[in-house]
Design a protein around this motif. Structure first.
Motif, PDB file in Angstrom:
ATOM      1  N   THR A 131       0.834  -1.210   0.000  1.00  0.00           N
ATOM      2  CA  THR A 131       0.000   0.000   0.000  1.00  0.00           C
ATOM      3  C   THR A 131       0.867   1.257   0.000  1.00  0.00           C
ATOM      4  O   THR A 131       0.617   2.214  -0.758  1.00  0.00           O
ATOM      5  CB  THR A 131      -0.915  -0.008   1.236  1.00  0.00           C
ATOM      6  N   GLU A 132       1.905   1.231   0.852  1.00  0.00           N
ATOM      7  CA  GLU A 132       2.805   2.380   0.920  1.00  0.00           C
ATOM      8  C   GLU A 132       3.539   2.581  -0.404  1.00  0.00           C
ATOM      9  O   GLU A 132       3.715   3.712  -0.872  1.00  0.00           O
ATOM     10  CB  GLU A 132       3.810   2.161   2.064  1.00  0.00           C
ATOM     11  N   LEU A 133       3.956   1.444  -1.020  1.00  0.00           N
ATOM     12  CA  LEU A 133       4.660   1.544  -2.297  1.00  0.00           C
ATOM     13  C   LEU A 133       3.752   2.100  -3.381  1.00  0.00           C
ATOM     14  O   LEU A 133       4.173   2.949  -4.177  1.00  0.00           O
ATOM     15  CB  LEU A 133       5.174   0.148  -2.693  1.00  0.00           C
ATOM     16  N   ASN A 134       2.509   1.626  -3.431  1.00  0.00           N
ATOM     17  CA  ASN A 134       1.567   2.169  -4.423  1.00  0.00           C
ATOM     18  C   ASN A 134       1.338   3.659  -4.206  1.00  0.00           C
ATOM     19  O   ASN A 134       1.246   4.435  -5.170  1.00  0.00           O
ATOM     20  CB  ASN A 134       0.241   1.416  -4.335  1.00  0.00           C
ATOM     21  N   ARG A 135       1.274   4.038  -2.923  1.00  0.00           N
ATOM     22  CA  ARG A 135       1.090   5.468  -2.635  1.00  0.00           C
ATOM     23  C   ARG A 135       2.291   6.285  -3.108  1.00  0.00           C
ATOM     24  O   ARG A 135       2.137   7.344  -3.737  1.00  0.00           O
ATOM     25  CB  ARG A 135       0.875   5.660  -1.136  1.00  0.00           C
ATOM     26  N   LEU A 136       3.469   5.754  -2.815  1.00  0.00           N
ATOM     27  CA  LEU A 136       4.683   6.473  -3.243  1.00  0.00           C
ATOM     28  C   LEU A 136       4.800   6.533  -4.751  1.00  0.00           C
ATOM     29  O   LEU A 136       5.202   7.564  -5.320  1.00  0.00           O
ATOM     30  CB  LEU A 136       5.925   5.773  -2.653  1.00  0.00           C
ATOM     31  N   ILE A 137       4.429   5.413  -5.412  1.00  0.00           N
ATOM     32  CA  ILE A 137       4.466   5.419  -6.879  1.00  0.00           C
ATOM     33  C   ILE A 137       3.490   6.451  -7.429  1.00  0.00           C
ATOM     34  O   ILE A 137       3.803   7.203  -8.374  1.00  0.00           O
ATOM     35  CB  ILE A 137       4.150   4.008  -7.420  1.00  0.00           C
ATOM     36  N   HIS A 138       2.315   6.486  -6.838  1.00  0.00           N
ATOM     37  CA  HIS A 138       1.322   7.451  -7.302  1.00  0.00           C
ATOM     38  C   HIS A 138       1.816   8.888  -7.098  1.00  0.00           C
ATOM     39  O   HIS A 138       1.710   9.729  -8.009  1.00  0.00           O
ATOM     40  CB  HIS A 138       0.010   7.226  -6.540  1.00  0.00           C
ATOM     41  N   GLU A 139       2.374   9.137  -5.901  1.00  0.00           N
ATOM     42  CA  GLU A 139       2.884  10.480  -5.644  1.00  0.00           C
ATOM     43  C   GLU A 139       4.050  10.813  -6.570  1.00  0.00           C
ATOM     44  O   GLU A 139       4.145  11.941  -7.078  1.00  0.00           O
ATOM     45  CB  GLU A 139       3.338  10.589  -4.188  1.00  0.00           C
ATOM     46  N   GLU A 140       4.923   9.830  -6.799  1.00  0.00           N
ATOM     47  CA  GLU A 140       6.055  10.070  -7.693  1.00  0.00           C
ATOM     48  C   GLU A 140       5.571  10.350  -9.100  1.00  0.00           C
ATOM     49  O   GLU A 140       6.105  11.212  -9.809  1.00  0.00           O
ATOM     50  CB  GLU A 140       6.985   8.848  -7.665  1.00  0.00           C
TER      51      GLU A 140
END
Length: 520
Positions: A131-140
């Motif tokens: 979940t955190e990785l998807n969030r970071l990918i989305h933010e990136e």
């Protein structure tokens, strides 16, 4: 009247006789009755005695029957008691086994429960990380699109490239870690097997040096060896095929020949001729012929003794003779027959530890250098020659393939060939087994360093620990961790192919990066 009187007297007399007869009959009858009574009593007594005997015998038989029945009953009861005790023991053992199995099952259940809990926790952690990785990918992605006005596909490509780089680094790290663990485990297992084999086989540390010189009592003997116009020395060289070198060295004659057996024949024959004192062509021919027969017998006995000591049977007589020739063959001043026997013991021990056939391993070990007995007569390396002659004289395929695959000879993968190489290295590398000259030692170190320095990106290389380890300094910007590992493998493989080394050489690649700053 007279007639009547007479008649009355007769009547009375008749009556008297009648009465007398009656009494006599009664007496006789009584006597017979008494006798019959006595006889009946005797018969009755005899019958009673026989009845008593029968009664006693019946009583004895009854007692015997009772005793036998009692013994049978006791025996049956004892057997039943033993069976009951055995049954009780089996029941108790089964109860113990069931109890231990139940405990094991309970422990496994607890471990499985703990593992399931741990896996569940790891799943939760992974979900959170995902979940955190998807969030970071989305933010990136949003930042990249905002900063560079990139499309979604372009941003996706940039992110995927970055992820590939990170994944490659993690993969390299995982590969290195797995390789390191596998190497450590293999090294540990190999060390245990080798150390066990060395400890179980105790060999003397000696140098068996075959000399090629004959000592003389005085220099006067040299003249007799040469003979008139050199006829003795020429005859001796023709019979033995050995060059006799007589120089100014006091009390020494040097024999020169590549064939060690010929050199041995010449040495023994020359010593006998000197001892006998009669040195002339006929005597030389006779002595050399006799010594050849003795040496041939010595060769055969040497081969038989080596095989008998190892418990190896069913070997062709030709192979026995060829094997015995190794008694007069040396390698780095190490006797090749002793080296082969030692290798056979070591390879059998290692094969037993690995679950292989020790008998087959012994045959591979004793024959692994048999080609050296004929390498001056046949073309090819000793491994190839050995495989050919073993195959020719009926050795099984496992044996001649193992001998031929040594030192990467035949293109055949044989575990016994690998063990032959290991045992060969052990017997050659143990202290005192071989002697080397300084020139050979230096030449080997220079060759190893030359191989290392020819690779691009290598700054320098140093042989340490008497050539047992090579340390290679590389340019850090040209190699990552995976590349350094690959370089070490390639160099080790090339050294193993091109350099004849006793034992092993450890290849260490050092990639060092130093960052230096100065505070002002």
């Amino acid at each position: 009247m007279e007639f009547a009187s007479y008649t009355g007297f007769e009547f009375i007399l008749g009556v008297g006789f009648l009465v007398l007869g009656f009494f006599f009959h009664a007496y006789i009858t009584k006597t017979n009755a008494i006798a019959a009574s006595k006889q009946a009593k005797a018969i009755l007594d005899e019958a009673q005695k026989e009845a008593e005997v029968v009664r006693r015998e019946a009583k004895v038989q009854a007692k015997d029957a009772i005793l036998r029945a009692r013994e049978n009953s006791e025996r049956e009861l004892s057997k039943q008691r033993t069976d009951i005790l055995d049954l009780e023991k089996r029941v108790v053992n089964r109860e113990k086994n069931l109890t231990s199995k139940l405990e094991m099952l309970n422990n496994k259940e607890l471990q499985l429960t703990g593992r399931m809990t741990e896996i569940s926790e790891q799943k939760d952690v992974l979900r959170a990380k995902e979940t955190e990785l998807n969030r970071l990918i989305h933010e990136e992605t949003l930042r990249i699109e905002d900063a560079a006005s990139l499309s979604r596909e372009e941003a996706r490509k940039i992110i995927m490239d970055r992820m590939k780089e990170e994944l490659k680094a993690e993969t390299d790290s995982l590969i290195r870690r797995s390789q390191k663990e596998a190497k450590e485990e293999a090294r540990k297992r190999a060390r245990e097997i080798v150390v066990t084999a060395i400890q179980r086989y105790s060999a003397e540390t000696v140098n068996d040096v075959t000399t090629s010189q004959v000592n003389l009592e005085s220099d006067d003997v040299k003249g007799r060896i040469i003979g008139k116009e050199g006829r003795n020395i020429k005859s001796f060289e023709a019979e033995t095929g050995v060059n006799v070198l007589i120089d100014e060295t006091p009390e020494v004659v040097v024999l020169s020949c590549y064939d060690p057996i010929r050199r041995e024949i010449a040495r023994v024959a020359l010593e006998r001729l000197i001892e006998d004192g009669r040195i002339h062509p006929a005597r030389i021919e006779e002595t050399v012929t006799k010594v050849k027969e003795e040496i041939d017998d010595t060769i055969r006995r040497a081969g038989e003794e080596a095989l008998f000591g190892l418990g190896i049977t069913g070997v062709a007589p030709e192979l026995v003779h060829i094997l015995g020739k190794l008694k007069f063959r040396t390698s780095y001043n190490q006797n090749v027959l002793d080296h082969s026997v030692e290798a056979a013991h070591l390879i059998a021990m290692m094969a037993a530890d690995l679950g292989l056939d020790p008998k087959t391993a012994k045959r591979c070990g004793i024959f692994h250098d048999i080609g050296k007995a004929l390498d001056h007569e046949m073309e090819g390396g000793h491994a190839e020659i050995g495989a050919k002659i073993l195959r020719k004289y009926g050795e099984e395929q496992l044996v001649w393939e193992a001998v031929g695959s040594q030192h990467e000879g035949l293109d055949v993968h044989s575990i016994y060939g690998v063990l032959c190489d290991a045992a060969d290295a052990l017997t050659a590398a143990r202290p005192g087994a071989r002697m080397e000259t300084t020139d050979i030692y230096i030449e080997r170190l220079e060759k190893i360093e030359q191989i290392c320095n020819q690779y691009a990106g290598v700054k320098s290389s140093y042989a340490v620990q008497a050539g047992r380890e090579i340390r290679i300094m590389v340019e850090p910007e040209k190699f990552n961790d995976h590349g350094a590992s690959l370089l070490a493998k390639n160099i080790a493989k090339q050294i193993g192919k091109e350099v004849k080394i006793p034992g092993t050489v450890r290849v260490t690649v050092i990639r060092e990066t130093r960052c230096v700053e100065y505070a002002k």
